[in-house]
Design a protein around this motif. Structure first.
Motif, PDB file in Angstrom:
ATOM      1  N   LEU A  34      21.995  34.622  43.478  1.00 42.43           N
ATOM      2  CA  LEU A  34      22.549  35.863  42.936  1.00 42.43           C
ATOM      3  C   LEU A  34      23.515  35.657  41.778  1.00 42.43           C
ATOM      4  O   LEU A  34      23.776  36.590  41.024  1.00 42.43           O
ATOM      5  CB  LEU A  34      23.248  36.644  44.055  1.00 42.43           C
ATOM      6  CG  LEU A  34      22.357  37.017  45.245  1.00 42.43           C
ATOM      7  CD1 LEU A  34      23.184  37.726  46.317  1.00 42.43           C
ATOM      8  CD2 LEU A  34      21.193  37.902  44.805  1.00 42.43           C
ATOM      9  N   GLY A  35      24.106  34.466  41.637  1.00 40.54           N
ATOM     10  CA  GLY A  35      25.054  34.230  40.558  1.00 40.54           C
ATOM     11  C   GLY A  35      26.371  34.949  40.742  1.00 40.54           C
ATOM     12  O   GLY A  35      27.165  35.048  39.808  1.00 40.54           O
ATOM     13  N   SER A  36      26.614  35.437  41.950  1.00 40.16           N
ATOM     14  CA  SER A  36      27.842  36.175  42.238  1.00 40.16           C
ATOM     15  C   SER A  36      28.302  35.812  43.633  1.00 40.16           C
ATOM     16  O   SER A  36      27.542  35.984  44.603  1.00 40.16           O
ATOM     17  CB  SER A  36      27.594  37.690  42.145  1.00 40.16           C
ATOM     18  OG  SER A  36      28.635  38.412  42.780  1.00 40.16           O
ATOM     19  N   LEU A  37      29.521  35.297  43.752  1.00 39.41           N
ATOM     20  CA  LEU A  37      30.038  34.950  45.064  1.00 39.41           C
ATOM     21  C   LEU A  37      30.230  36.196  45.926  1.00 39.41           C
ATOM     22  O   LEU A  37      29.953  36.183  47.122  1.00 39.41           O
ATOM     23  CB  LEU A  37      31.354  34.193  44.921  1.00 39.41           C
ATOM     24  CG  LEU A  37      31.946  33.640  46.217  1.00 39.41           C
ATOM     25  CD1 LEU A  37      30.987  32.664  46.890  1.00 39.41           C
ATOM     26  CD2 LEU A  37      33.280  32.964  45.940  1.00 39.41           C
ATOM     27  N   ALA A  38      30.688  37.288  45.318  1.00 41.51           N
ATOM     28  CA  ALA A  38      30.883  38.518  46.080  1.00 41.51           C
ATOM     29  C   ALA A  38      29.556  39.015  46.649  1.00 41.51           C
ATOM     30  O   ALA A  38      29.466  39.380  47.833  1.00 41.51           O
ATOM     31  CB  ALA A  38      31.510  39.593  45.187  1.00 41.51           C
ATOM     32  N   ASP A  39      28.510  39.017  45.817  1.00 40.52           N
ATOM     33  CA  ASP A  39      27.197  39.454  46.305  1.00 40.52           C
ATOM     34  C   ASP A  39      26.653  38.483  47.346  1.00 40.52           C
ATOM     35  O   ASP A  39      25.983  38.887  48.306  1.00 40.52           O
ATOM     36  CB  ASP A  39      26.216  39.562  45.141  1.00 40.52           C
ATOM     37  CG  ASP A  39      26.475  40.780  44.269  1.00 40.52           C
ATOM     38  OD1 ASP A  39      27.264  41.652  44.681  1.00 40.52           O
ATOM     39  OD2 ASP A  39      25.895  40.852  43.165  1.00 40.52           O
ATOM     40  N   GLU A  98      29.317  34.674  38.032  1.00 38.58           N
ATOM     41  CA  GLU A  98      30.713  34.564  38.445  1.00 38.58           C
ATOM     42  C   GLU A  98      31.147  33.102  38.451  1.00 38.58           C
ATOM     43  O   GLU A  98      30.498  32.265  39.074  1.00 38.58           O
ATOM     44  CB  GLU A  98      30.862  35.154  39.852  1.00 38.58           C
ATOM     45  CG  GLU A  98      32.265  35.174  40.394  1.00 38.58           C
ATOM     46  CD  GLU A  98      32.320  35.844  41.754  1.00 38.58           C
ATOM     47  OE1 GLU A  98      33.248  35.505  42.519  1.00 38.58           O
ATOM     48  OE2 GLU A  98      31.448  36.679  42.056  1.00 38.58           O
ATOM     49  N   PRO A  99      32.229  32.747  37.738  1.00 43.72           N
ATOM     50  CA  PRO A  99      32.651  31.340  37.666  1.00 43.72           C
ATOM     51  C   PRO A  99      33.359  30.895  38.936  1.00 43.72           C
ATOM     52  O   PRO A  99      34.034  31.680  39.607  1.00 43.72           O
ATOM     53  CB  PRO A  99      33.616  31.337  36.475  1.00 43.72           C
ATOM     54  CG  PRO A  99      34.219  32.709  36.510  1.00 43.72           C
ATOM     55  CD  PRO A  99      33.117  33.630  36.972  1.00 43.72           C
ATOM     56  N   VAL A 278      38.311  32.852  32.140  1.00 43.75           N
ATOM     57  CA  VAL A 278      37.787  31.537  32.491  1.00 43.75           C
ATOM     58  C   VAL A 278      36.682  31.209  31.485  1.00 43.75           C
ATOM     59  O   VAL A 278      35.798  32.021  31.230  1.00 43.75           O
ATOM     60  CB  VAL A 278      37.223  31.514  33.926  1.00 43.75           C
ATOM     61  CG1 VAL A 278      36.530  30.187  34.216  1.00 43.75           C
ATOM     62  CG2 VAL A 278      38.341  31.759  34.939  1.00 43.75           C
ATOM     63  N   TYR A 279      36.766  30.004  30.918  1.00 41.79           N
ATOM     64  CA  TYR A 279      35.809  29.579  29.893  1.00 41.79           C
ATOM     65  C   TYR A 279      34.952  28.420  30.410  1.00 41.79           C
ATOM     66  O   TYR A 279      35.487  27.403  30.861  1.00 41.79           O
ATOM     67  CB  TYR A 279      36.534  29.115  28.623  1.00 41.79           C
ATOM     68  CG  TYR A 279      37.344  30.192  27.945  1.00 41.79           C
ATOM     69  CD1 TYR A 279      36.769  31.029  26.998  1.00 41.79           C
ATOM     70  CD2 TYR A 279      38.699  30.358  28.251  1.00 41.79           C
ATOM     71  CE1 TYR A 279      37.521  32.012  26.367  1.00 41.79           C
ATOM     72  CE2 TYR A 279      39.456  31.349  27.626  1.00 41.79           C
ATOM     73  CZ  TYR A 279      38.858  32.171  26.685  1.00 41.79           C
ATOM     74  OH  TYR A 279      39.600  33.150  26.065  1.00 41.79           O
ATOM     75  N   PRO A 297      37.865  41.139  35.792  1.00 39.69           N
ATOM     76  CA  PRO A 297      38.757  40.770  36.901  1.00 39.69           C
ATOM     77  C   PRO A 297      38.028  40.594  38.227  1.00 39.69           C
ATOM     78  O   PRO A 297      38.416  39.763  39.050  1.00 39.69           O
ATOM     79  CB  PRO A 297      39.755  41.934  36.954  1.00 39.69           C
ATOM     80  CG  PRO A 297      39.735  42.515  35.581  1.00 39.69           C
ATOM     81  CD  PRO A 297      38.317  42.365  35.100  1.00 39.69           C
ATOM     82  N   GLU A 298      36.971  41.357  38.439  1.00 38.98           N
ATOM     83  CA  GLU A 298      36.237  41.249  39.695  1.00 38.98           C
ATOM     84  C   GLU A 298      35.563  39.882  39.839  1.00 38.98           C
ATOM     85  O   GLU A 298      35.301  39.437  40.955  1.00 38.98           O
ATOM     86  CB  GLU A 298      35.196  42.363  39.791  1.00 38.98           C
ATOM     87  CG  GLU A 298      35.800  43.750  39.882  1.00 38.98           C
ATOM     88  CD  GLU A 298      34.745  44.827  40.024  1.00 38.98           C
ATOM     89  OE1 GLU A 298      33.541  44.483  40.078  1.00 38.98           O
ATOM     90  OE2 GLU A 298      35.116  46.004  40.090  1.00 38.98           O
ATOM     91  N   LYS A 299      35.283  39.230  38.702  1.00 36.59           N
ATOM     92  CA  LYS A 299      34.634  37.925  38.754  1.00 36.59           C
ATOM     93  C   LYS A 299      35.637  36.770  38.776  1.00 36.59           C
ATOM     94  O   LYS A 299      35.228  35.617  38.853  1.00 36.59           O
ATOM     95  CB  LYS A 299      33.674  37.768  37.565  1.00 36.59           C
ATOM     96  CG  LYS A 299      32.508  38.739  37.618  1.00 36.59           C
ATOM     97  CD  LYS A 299      31.506  38.469  36.518  1.00 36.59           C
ATOM     98  CE  LYS A 299      30.345  39.447  36.608  1.00 36.59           C
ATOM     99  NZ  LYS A 299      29.310  39.177  35.591  1.00 36.59           N
TER     100      LYS A 299
END
Length: 312
Positions: A34-39, A98-99, A278-279, A297-299
Protein backbone atom coordinates in the motif's frame (compact mmCIF):
# COMPACT_ATOMS: atom_id res chain seq x y z
CA UNK A 1 2.71 7.08 16.66
CA UNK A 2 0.36 5.23 18.99
CA UNK A 3 -0.22 1.52 19.22
CA UNK A 4 -3.63 0.46 17.97
CA UNK A 5 -5.78 -1.57 20.29
CA UNK A 6 -5.92 -5.31 19.80
CA UNK A 7 -9.08 -6.87 18.42
CA UNK A 8 -11.53 -7.90 21.06
CA UNK A 9 -11.24 -11.65 21.67
CA UNK A 10 -11.04 -14.30 24.31
CA UNK A 11 -7.56 -13.96 25.79
CA UNK A 12 -7.65 -17.64 26.75
CA UNK A 13 -7.51 -18.44 23.04
CA UNK A 14 -4.72 -21.04 22.68
CA UNK A 15 -3.96 -19.68 19.20
CA UNK A 16 -3.41 -16.14 20.49
CA UNK A 17 0.41 -16.23 20.58
CA UNK A 18 0.74 -17.71 17.12
CA UNK A 19 -1.90 -15.42 15.63
CA UNK A 20 -0.49 -12.20 17.08
CA UNK A 21 3.01 -13.39 16.18
CA UNK A 22 2.04 -12.91 12.54
CA UNK A 23 1.44 -9.19 13.01
CA UNK A 24 4.92 -7.99 12.03
CA UNK A 25 4.89 -10.08 8.86
CA UNK A 26 1.46 -8.71 7.96
CA UNK A 27 2.53 -5.09 8.59
CA UNK A 28 5.63 -5.63 6.45
CA UNK A 29 3.56 -7.10 3.64
CA UNK A 30 0.78 -4.49 3.80
CA UNK A 31 3.17 -1.51 3.86
CA UNK A 32 4.90 -2.72 0.70
CA UNK A 33 1.56 -3.35 -0.95
CA UNK A 34 0.00 0.00 0.00
CA UNK A 35 2.92 2.42 0.46
CA UNK A 36 1.22 3.80 3.56
CA UNK A 37 1.83 2.70 7.13
CA UNK A 38 -1.56 4.04 8.22
CA UNK A 39 -3.35 2.06 5.51
CA UNK A 40 -1.22 -0.99 6.32
CA UNK A 41 -2.23 -0.83 9.98
CA UNK A 42 -5.88 -0.52 9.01
CA UNK A 43 -5.61 -3.51 6.66
CA UNK A 44 -3.98 -5.65 9.35
CA UNK A 45 -6.54 -4.55 11.92
CA UNK A 46 -9.31 -5.57 9.53
CA UNK A 47 -7.57 -8.92 8.97
CA UNK A 48 -7.58 -9.69 12.68
CA UNK A 49 -11.17 -8.53 12.99
CA UNK A 50 -12.17 -11.08 10.35
CA UNK A 51 -10.25 -13.83 12.17
CA UNK A 52 -12.10 -13.14 15.38
CA UNK A 53 -15.50 -13.18 13.68
CA UNK A 54 -14.88 -16.88 13.00
CA UNK A 55 -16.18 -19.36 15.50
CA UNK A 56 -13.67 -21.39 17.51
CA UNK A 57 -14.59 -24.41 15.39
CA UNK A 58 -13.90 -22.48 12.17
CA UNK A 59 -10.56 -21.26 13.51
CA UNK A 60 -9.54 -24.77 14.56
CA UNK A 61 -10.38 -26.07 11.10
CA UNK A 62 -7.80 -23.75 9.49
CA UNK A 63 -4.62 -25.76 9.07
CA UNK A 64 -2.31 -22.73 8.82
CA UNK A 65 -3.63 -19.59 10.54
CA UNK A 66 -0.61 -17.63 9.29
CA UNK A 67 -1.36 -18.51 5.68
CA UNK A 68 -5.03 -17.62 6.23
CA UNK A 69 -4.11 -14.23 7.68
CA UNK A 70 -1.72 -13.52 4.78
CA UNK A 71 -4.39 -14.42 2.22
CA UNK A 72 -7.00 -12.20 3.87
CA UNK A 73 -4.60 -9.28 4.35
CA UNK A 74 -3.46 -9.49 0.73
CA UNK A 75 -7.03 -9.49 -0.54
CA UNK A 76 -7.88 -6.52 1.65
CA UNK A 77 -4.84 -4.68 0.28
CA UNK A 78 -5.82 -5.55 -3.28
CA UNK A 79 -9.23 -3.97 -2.68
CA UNK A 80 -7.64 -0.93 -1.02
CA UNK A 81 -5.30 -0.45 -3.99
CA UNK A 82 -8.27 -0.42 -6.35
CA UNK A 83 -10.06 2.27 -4.37
CA UNK A 84 -6.79 4.14 -3.70
CA UNK A 85 -6.41 4.86 -7.42
CA UNK A 86 -9.70 6.73 -7.32
CA UNK A 87 -8.73 8.59 -4.14
CA UNK A 88 -5.33 9.58 -5.52
CA UNK A 89 -6.88 10.98 -8.67
CA UNK A 90 -8.60 13.49 -6.36
CA UNK A 91 -5.50 14.05 -4.21
CA UNK A 92 -4.25 17.63 -4.22
CA UNK A 93 -0.80 17.64 -5.83
CA UNK A 94 1.53 14.67 -6.14
CA UNK A 95 1.03 11.52 -4.03
CA UNK A 96 4.14 9.87 -2.57
CA UNK A 97 4.54 6.81 -0.34
CA UNK A 98 4.71 7.41 3.39
CA UNK A 99 8.36 7.73 4.54
CA UNK A 100 9.71 5.61 7.37
CA UNK A 101 12.50 6.41 9.85
CA UNK A 102 14.91 3.95 11.40
CA UNK A 103 12.88 1.69 13.74
CA UNK A 104 14.91 2.88 16.75
CA UNK A 105 13.61 6.43 16.20
CA UNK A 106 9.91 5.54 16.35
CA UNK A 107 8.20 7.33 19.21
CA UNK A 108 10.79 6.63 21.87
CA UNK A 109 10.21 2.87 21.72
CA UNK A 110 6.54 3.19 22.77
CA UNK A 111 5.24 1.62 19.57
CA UNK A 112 4.71 -2.14 19.49
CA UNK A 113 7.77 -3.69 17.77
CA UNK A 114 5.33 -5.71 15.66
CA UNK A 115 4.20 -2.46 14.03
CA UNK A 116 7.69 -1.68 12.72
CA UNK A 117 8.58 -2.34 9.12
CA UNK A 118 11.76 -4.27 8.34
CA UNK A 119 14.05 -2.09 6.24
CA UNK A 120 15.46 -3.57 3.06
CA UNK A 121 15.71 -2.71 -0.64
CA UNK A 122 12.01 -3.41 -1.14
CA UNK A 123 11.02 -0.34 0.88
CA UNK A 124 13.43 2.29 -0.44
CA UNK A 125 11.57 5.25 -1.85
CA UNK A 126 12.62 4.73 -5.47
CA UNK A 127 11.30 1.16 -5.33
CA UNK A 128 7.99 2.21 -3.76
CA UNK A 129 7.51 4.96 -6.34
CA UNK A 130 7.87 2.40 -9.14
CA UNK A 131 5.34 0.16 -7.39
CA UNK A 132 2.87 3.05 -7.61
CA UNK A 133 3.04 2.82 -11.41
CA UNK A 134 1.86 -0.80 -11.38
CA UNK A 135 -1.69 -2.05 -11.57
CA UNK A 136 -3.05 -3.36 -8.23
CA UNK A 137 -2.80 -6.96 -9.45
CA UNK A 138 0.78 -6.49 -10.70
CA UNK A 139 1.82 -4.99 -7.40
CA UNK A 140 0.26 -7.70 -5.25
CA UNK A 141 1.60 -10.55 -7.38
CA UNK A 142 5.09 -9.03 -7.56
CA UNK A 143 5.35 -8.34 -3.82
CA UNK A 144 3.97 -11.73 -2.80
CA UNK A 145 6.12 -13.72 -5.24
CA UNK A 146 9.33 -11.76 -5.81
CA UNK A 147 9.69 -10.11 -2.38
CA UNK A 148 7.98 -12.55 0.02
CA UNK A 149 8.67 -15.66 -2.07
CA UNK A 150 5.18 -17.12 -2.17
CA UNK A 151 4.85 -19.70 -4.99
CA UNK A 152 2.63 -18.78 -7.91
CA UNK A 153 -0.10 -21.33 -7.08
CA UNK A 154 -0.54 -19.71 -3.65
CA UNK A 155 -0.43 -16.21 -5.15
CA UNK A 156 -3.02 -17.25 -7.73
CA UNK A 157 -5.36 -18.39 -4.95
CA UNK A 158 -4.95 -15.05 -3.20
CA UNK A 159 -5.55 -12.77 -6.18
CA UNK A 160 -8.10 -14.93 -7.97
CA UNK A 161 -6.03 -15.46 -11.12
CA UNK A 162 -4.47 -18.53 -12.70
CA UNK A 163 -0.81 -19.28 -11.96
CA UNK A 164 -0.01 -18.56 -15.61
CA UNK A 165 -1.70 -15.15 -15.38
CA UNK A 166 0.25 -14.40 -12.20
CA UNK A 167 3.51 -15.25 -13.95
CA UNK A 168 2.63 -12.76 -16.68
CA UNK A 169 1.79 -10.09 -14.10
CA UNK A 170 5.11 -10.69 -12.31
CA UNK A 171 6.98 -10.45 -15.61
CA UNK A 172 5.28 -7.15 -16.40
CA UNK A 173 6.11 -5.83 -12.92
CA UNK A 174 9.76 -6.87 -13.24
CA UNK A 175 9.94 -5.06 -16.56
CA UNK A 176 8.83 -1.84 -14.84
CA UNK A 177 11.42 -2.35 -12.10
CA UNK A 178 14.25 -2.98 -14.57
CA UNK A 179 13.31 0.07 -16.63
CA UNK A 180 13.69 2.28 -13.57
CA UNK A 181 16.83 0.72 -12.11
CA UNK A 182 20.18 2.48 -12.04
CA UNK A 183 23.56 1.05 -11.04
CA UNK A 184 23.74 0.59 -7.28
CA UNK A 185 25.56 3.28 -5.34
CA UNK A 186 27.48 2.15 -2.22
CA UNK A 187 25.88 3.27 1.02
CA UNK A 188 28.92 5.29 2.09
CA UNK A 189 28.96 7.17 -1.21
CA UNK A 190 25.24 7.87 -0.94
CA UNK A 191 25.77 9.29 2.55
CA UNK A 192 28.63 11.50 1.30
CA UNK A 193 26.48 12.88 -1.53
CA UNK A 194 23.62 13.69 0.85
CA UNK A 195 26.01 15.33 3.33
CA UNK A 196 27.52 17.49 0.56
CA UNK A 197 24.02 18.36 -0.62
CA UNK A 198 22.97 19.38 2.90
CA UNK A 199 26.01 21.62 3.29
CA UNK A 200 25.50 23.25 -0.11
CA UNK A 201 21.83 23.85 0.66
CA UNK A 202 22.61 25.40 4.05
CA UNK A 203 25.22 27.62 2.37
CA UNK A 204 22.70 28.59 -0.36
CA UNK A 205 25.40 27.65 -2.87
CA UNK A 206 23.56 27.30 -6.17
CA UNK A 207 26.61 26.18 -8.15
CA UNK A 208 27.47 23.48 -5.63
CA UNK A 209 23.87 22.25 -5.67
CA UNK A 210 23.82 22.12 -9.45
CA UNK A 211 27.07 20.14 -9.37
CA UNK A 212 25.50 17.53 -7.08
CA UNK A 213 22.32 17.17 -9.15
CA UNK A 214 21.95 15.19 -12.33
CA UNK A 215 21.11 17.66 -15.15
CA UNK A 216 17.77 15.88 -15.63
CA UNK A 217 16.98 15.54 -11.93
CA UNK A 218 13.39 15.82 -10.74
CA UNK A 219 12.00 16.96 -7.41
CA UNK A 220 8.51 15.92 -6.33
CA UNK A 221 6.76 17.31 -3.27
CA UNK A 222 3.80 15.76 -1.45
CA UNK A 223 2.15 18.31 0.78
CA UNK A 224 -1.36 16.92 0.81
CA UNK A 225 -2.66 20.30 -0.32
CA UNK A 226 -0.31 22.55 1.65
CA UNK A 227 -0.12 25.87 -0.17
CA UNK A 228 3.66 26.08 0.17
CA UNK A 229 4.25 22.79 -1.66
CA UNK A 230 4.61 22.72 -5.43
CA UNK A 231 1.79 20.68 -6.97
CA UNK A 232 3.92 19.70 -9.95
CA UNK A 233 7.38 18.14 -10.26
CA UNK A 234 10.32 20.53 -10.60
CA UNK A 235 12.71 19.37 -13.30
CA UNK A 236 16.34 20.12 -14.19
CA UNK A 237 19.27 20.74 -11.87
CA UNK A 238 19.12 24.51 -12.27
CA UNK A 239 15.41 24.81 -11.49
CA UNK A 240 15.74 22.58 -8.44
CA UNK A 241 18.84 24.39 -7.12
CA UNK A 242 17.22 27.82 -7.39
CA UNK A 243 14.06 26.51 -5.75
CA UNK A 244 16.00 25.01 -2.84
CA UNK A 245 17.87 28.26 -2.25
CA UNK A 246 14.57 30.15 -2.20
CA UNK A 247 13.30 27.73 0.44
CA UNK A 248 16.43 28.22 2.56
CA UNK A 249 16.19 31.99 2.23
CA UNK A 250 12.50 32.45 2.94
CA UNK A 251 11.64 29.75 5.48
CA UNK A 252 12.93 30.86 8.91
CA UNK A 253 14.45 28.74 11.65
CA UNK A 254 14.88 25.58 9.59
CA UNK A 255 17.47 22.99 10.57
CA UNK A 256 18.41 20.16 8.21
CA UNK A 257 19.36 16.84 9.78
CA UNK A 258 20.83 13.71 8.21
CA UNK A 259 18.51 10.78 8.79
CA UNK A 260 17.83 7.34 7.42
CA UNK A 261 14.68 7.43 5.28
CA UNK A 262 13.27 4.09 4.19
CA UNK A 263 16.60 2.43 4.84
CA UNK A 264 18.75 4.93 2.91
CA UNK A 265 20.50 8.24 3.67
CA UNK A 266 18.08 11.17 3.63
CA UNK A 267 17.32 14.46 5.30
CA UNK A 268 14.63 15.92 7.53
CA UNK A 269 13.81 19.59 8.00
CA UNK A 270 12.98 20.77 11.51
CA UNK A 271 11.23 24.06 12.19
CA UNK A 272 10.74 25.28 15.76
CA UNK A 273 11.75 21.81 16.95
CA UNK A 274 9.20 19.90 14.87
CA UNK A 275 9.87 17.84 11.77
CA UNK A 276 8.05 19.47 8.86
CA UNK A 277 9.54 17.73 5.82
CA UNK A 278 11.24 14.41 5.10
CA UNK A 279 13.48 14.13 2.03
CA UNK A 280 14.35 10.89 0.24
CA UNK A 281 16.78 10.72 -2.66
CA UNK A 282 17.53 8.74 -5.78
CA UNK A 283 21.24 8.65 -6.61
CA UNK A 284 23.07 7.30 -9.65
CA UNK A 285 26.64 7.85 -10.79
CA UNK A 286 27.36 10.05 -7.79
CA UNK A 287 24.59 12.48 -8.75
CA UNK A 288 21.14 13.06 -7.26
CA UNK A 289 18.54 12.02 -9.81
CA UNK A 290 15.39 12.35 -7.70
CA UNK A 291 14.31 14.22 -4.60
CA UNK A 292 11.07 13.21 -2.93
CA UNK A 293 9.88 15.73 -0.35
CA UNK A 294 7.10 14.62 2.00
CA UNK A 295 5.34 17.46 3.82
CA UNK A 296 1.86 16.03 4.32
CA UNK A 297 1.55 15.94 8.16
CA UNK A 298 -0.48 12.74 8.02
CA UNK A 299 2.49 11.00 6.38
CA UNK A 300 4.98 12.19 9.00
CA UNK A 301 3.25 10.29 11.82
CA UNK A 302 6.10 7.82 12.50
CA UNK A 303 8.58 10.69 12.88
CA UNK A 304 9.15 12.39 16.21
CA UNK A 305 11.38 15.15 17.54
CA UNK A 306 11.72 13.44 20.93
CA UNK A 307 14.06 10.70 19.73
CA UNK A 308 16.02 12.52 17.04
CA UNK A 309 19.78 12.48 17.31
CA UNK A 310 21.71 15.75 17.63
CA UNK A 311 22.23 17.61 14.34
CA UNK A 312 25.24 16.54 12.32
Amino acid sequence: MTTRSEPAHDRSDPNLGAIMGERRQLINLAYRLLGSLADAEDAVQETYARWYTLSREEQDAIASPGAWLTKVASRICLNVLGSARVRRERYVGEWLPEPLPEPAEWTGGVVDPADRVALDESINMAFLVVLESMTPAERVVFILHDVFRYPFPEVADIVGRTPAACRQLATSARRRIRASQTPATPAAQRADVIRDFKQAWEAKDIEALIGLLDPRAAMIGDGGGLASTSRHPVESAEQIAHGLVRIAAHVPDVTFLERTVNGQPGLVAQQHGAIVTVYAFGIAGGKITNIWAMRNPEKLRPWTTETQQPPR
